[in-house]
Design a protein around this motif. Structure first.
Motif, PDB file in Angstrom:
ATOM      1  N   GLY A   1      31.144   2.585   8.364  1.00  0.00           N
ATOM      2  CA  GLY A   1      31.625   1.040   8.576  1.00  0.00           C
ATOM      3  C   GLY A   1      30.899   0.180   9.378  1.00  0.00           C
ATOM      4  N   TRP A   2      29.541   0.776   9.614  1.00  0.00           N
ATOM      5  CA  TRP A   2      28.586  -0.051  10.585  1.00  0.00           C
ATOM      6  C   TRP A   2      28.268  -1.127   9.513  1.00  0.00           C
ATOM      7  N   VAL A   3      27.893  -2.484  10.111  1.00  0.00           N
ATOM      8  CA  VAL A   3      27.402  -3.533   9.473  1.00  0.00           C
ATOM      9  C   VAL A   3      26.093  -4.117   9.599  1.00  0.00           C
ATOM     10  N   ARG A   4      25.489  -4.606   8.792  1.00  0.00           N
ATOM     11  CA  ARG A   4      23.881  -5.167   9.173  1.00  0.00           C
ATOM     12  C   ARG A   4      24.384  -6.604   9.566  1.00  0.00           C
ATOM     13  N   VAL A   5      23.481  -7.020  10.405  1.00  0.00           N
ATOM     14  CA  VAL A   5      23.378  -8.421  10.949  1.00  0.00           C
ATOM     15  C   VAL A   5      22.009  -8.943  11.133  1.00  0.00           C
ATOM     16  N   LEU A   6      21.786  -9.922  10.596  1.00  0.00           N
ATOM     17  CA  LEU A   6      20.611 -10.721  10.849  1.00  0.00           C
ATOM     18  C   LEU A   6      20.499 -11.612  11.695  1.00  0.00           C
ATOM     19  N   PRO A   7      20.080 -11.444  13.083  1.00  0.00           N
ATOM     20  CA  PRO A   7      20.232 -12.447  14.195  1.00  0.00           C
ATOM     21  C   PRO A   7      19.432 -13.634  13.877  1.00  0.00           C
ATOM     22  N   PHE A   8      19.909 -14.840  14.252  1.00  0.00           N
ATOM     23  CA  PHE A   8      19.374 -16.072  14.084  1.00  0.00           C
ATOM     24  C   PHE A   8      18.138 -16.337  15.013  1.00  0.00           C
ATOM     25  N   GLN A   9      18.244 -15.645  16.383  1.00  0.00           N
ATOM     26  CA  GLN A   9      17.152 -15.904  17.230  1.00  0.00           C
ATOM     27  C   GLN A   9      16.883 -14.435  17.563  1.00  0.00           C
ATOM     28  N   ASP A  10      16.792 -13.950  18.853  1.00  0.00           N
ATOM     29  CA  ASP A  10      16.594 -12.577  19.237  1.00  0.00           C
ATOM     30  C   ASP A  10      17.227 -11.595  19.100  1.00  0.00           C
ATOM     31  N   GLY A  11      18.653 -11.846  19.196  1.00  0.00           N
ATOM     32  CA  GLY A  11      19.858 -10.738  18.941  1.00  0.00           C
ATOM     33  C   GLY A  11      20.166 -10.323  20.390  1.00  0.00           C
ATOM     34  N   ASP A  12      19.442 -10.377  21.406  1.00  0.00           N
ATOM     35  CA  ASP A  12      19.947  -9.754  22.791  1.00  0.00           C
ATOM     36  C   ASP A  12      21.084 -10.330  22.984  1.00  0.00           C
ATOM     37  N   ALA A  13      21.750 -11.438  22.747  1.00  0.00           N
ATOM     38  CA  ALA A  13      23.121 -11.935  23.167  1.00  0.00           C
ATOM     39  C   ALA A  13      24.173 -11.095  22.423  1.00  0.00           C
ATOM     40  N   LEU A  14      23.970 -10.898  21.122  1.00  0.00           N
ATOM     41  CA  LEU A  14      24.788 -10.168  20.418  1.00  0.00           C
ATOM     42  C   LEU A  14      25.027  -8.641  21.089  1.00  0.00           C
ATOM     43  N   LEU A  15      23.988  -8.125  21.428  1.00  0.00           N
ATOM     44  CA  LEU A  15      23.910  -6.485  21.806  1.00  0.00           C
ATOM     45  C   LEU A  15      24.590  -6.713  23.119  1.00  0.00           C
ATOM     46  N   ASP A  16      24.252  -7.731  23.852  1.00  0.00           N
ATOM     47  CA  ASP A  16      24.941  -7.956  25.472  1.00  0.00           C
ATOM     48  C   ASP A  16      26.465  -8.001  25.642  1.00  0.00           C
ATOM     49  N   SER A  17      27.299  -8.461  24.435  1.00  0.00           N
ATOM     50  CA  SER A  17      28.625  -8.571  24.528  1.00  0.00           C
ATOM     51  C   SER A  17      29.510  -7.933  23.315  1.00  0.00           C
ATOM     52  N   LYS A  18      30.529  -7.436  23.873  1.00  0.00           N
ATOM     53  CA  LYS A  18      31.380  -6.925  22.987  1.00  0.00           C
ATOM     54  C   LYS A  18      32.431  -7.705  22.281  1.00  0.00           C
ATOM     55  N   ASN A  19      32.529  -9.149  22.601  1.00  0.00           N
ATOM     56  CA  ASN A  19      33.418 -10.133  22.288  1.00  0.00           C
ATOM     57  C   ASN A  19      32.797 -10.911  21.168  1.00  0.00           C
ATOM     58  N   TRP A  20      32.749 -10.384  20.074  1.00  0.00           N
ATOM     59  CA  TRP A  20      32.173 -10.981  18.870  1.00  0.00           C
ATOM     60  C   TRP A  20      33.161 -11.841  18.129  1.00  0.00           C
ATOM     61  N   PHE A  21      32.760 -12.822  17.077  1.00  0.00           N
ATOM     62  CA  PHE A  21      33.734 -13.556  16.426  1.00  0.00           C
ATOM     63  C   PHE A  21      33.083 -13.287  14.909  1.00  0.00           C
ATOM     64  N   HIS A  22      34.034 -13.257  14.226  1.00  0.00           N
ATOM     65  CA  HIS A  22      33.683 -13.459  12.658  1.00  0.00           C
ATOM     66  C   HIS A  22      33.960 -14.845  12.184  1.00  0.00           C
TER      67      HIS A  22
END
Length: 174
Positions: free
Chosen positions: A25-46
């Protein structure tokens, strides 16, 4: 990144969902910038076009190639991961702090662009990555789109207090 106005309560798109990764169930994500912000937060939005942002909890994520692979709470099969379409984002308040002389793209959208002579060039419409470097897309004062490489040779200063970008650029280079 598109020209969007985001209130403090609206998630900001930071990456595109690109399908399933593996069998759990893992997903692939292509970050728009460097991706660090996504890795540093658990609170994502779809995020989907026209849909309401849906909160998601990121359980685990890591860089993989040019993108990110992530395990989201409640997404446990490759079919569920593949069904996720759209983008992922964060609230601006969940972005990690930046180092000196660093800015997030979203923070300079709408900034006034002036040259080193003080002449107004236009307003930052968006920022794109052309593979070699980032590019400021500027709505020029003459009505034309101006593309300015976001590199030290052209960008002299980003003043967040004034919301102004100073560039070494001539008005007749449009």
């Amino acid at each position: 990144m598109e020209d969007t106005k985001n209130s403090a309560a609206e998630p900001i798109a930071l990456g595109a969902l690109c399908g399933a990764y593996g069998l759990k169930g893992w997903v692939r994500v292509l970050p728009f910038q460097d991706g660090d912000a996504l890795l540093d937060s658990k609170n994502w939005f779809h995020l989907t076009r026209g849909g309401e942002p849906q909160p998601m909890t990121m359980e685990s994520a890591k860089f993989h190639g040019k993108g990110i692979v992530a395990k989201l709470k409640g997404i446990d099969t490759p079919e569920a991961a593949a069904a996720l379409k759209g983008a992922v984002g964060l609230l601006r308040e969940d972005f990690p702090d930046l180092g000196e002389d660093e800015v997030y793209w979203v923070d300079i959208i709408g900034a006034k662009v002036v040259n080193t002579k003080g002449e107004e060039i236009g307003t930052v419409r968006s920022i794109t990555d052309n593979g070699a470097h980032d590019v400021l897309e500027v709505n020029g004062v003459k009505g034309k789109m101006i593309l300015i490489p976001l590199v030290p040779e052209y960008v002299e200063l980003v003043d967040m207090e004034k919301k102004e970008v100073t560039v070494d650029w001539s008005l007749d280079w449009d």
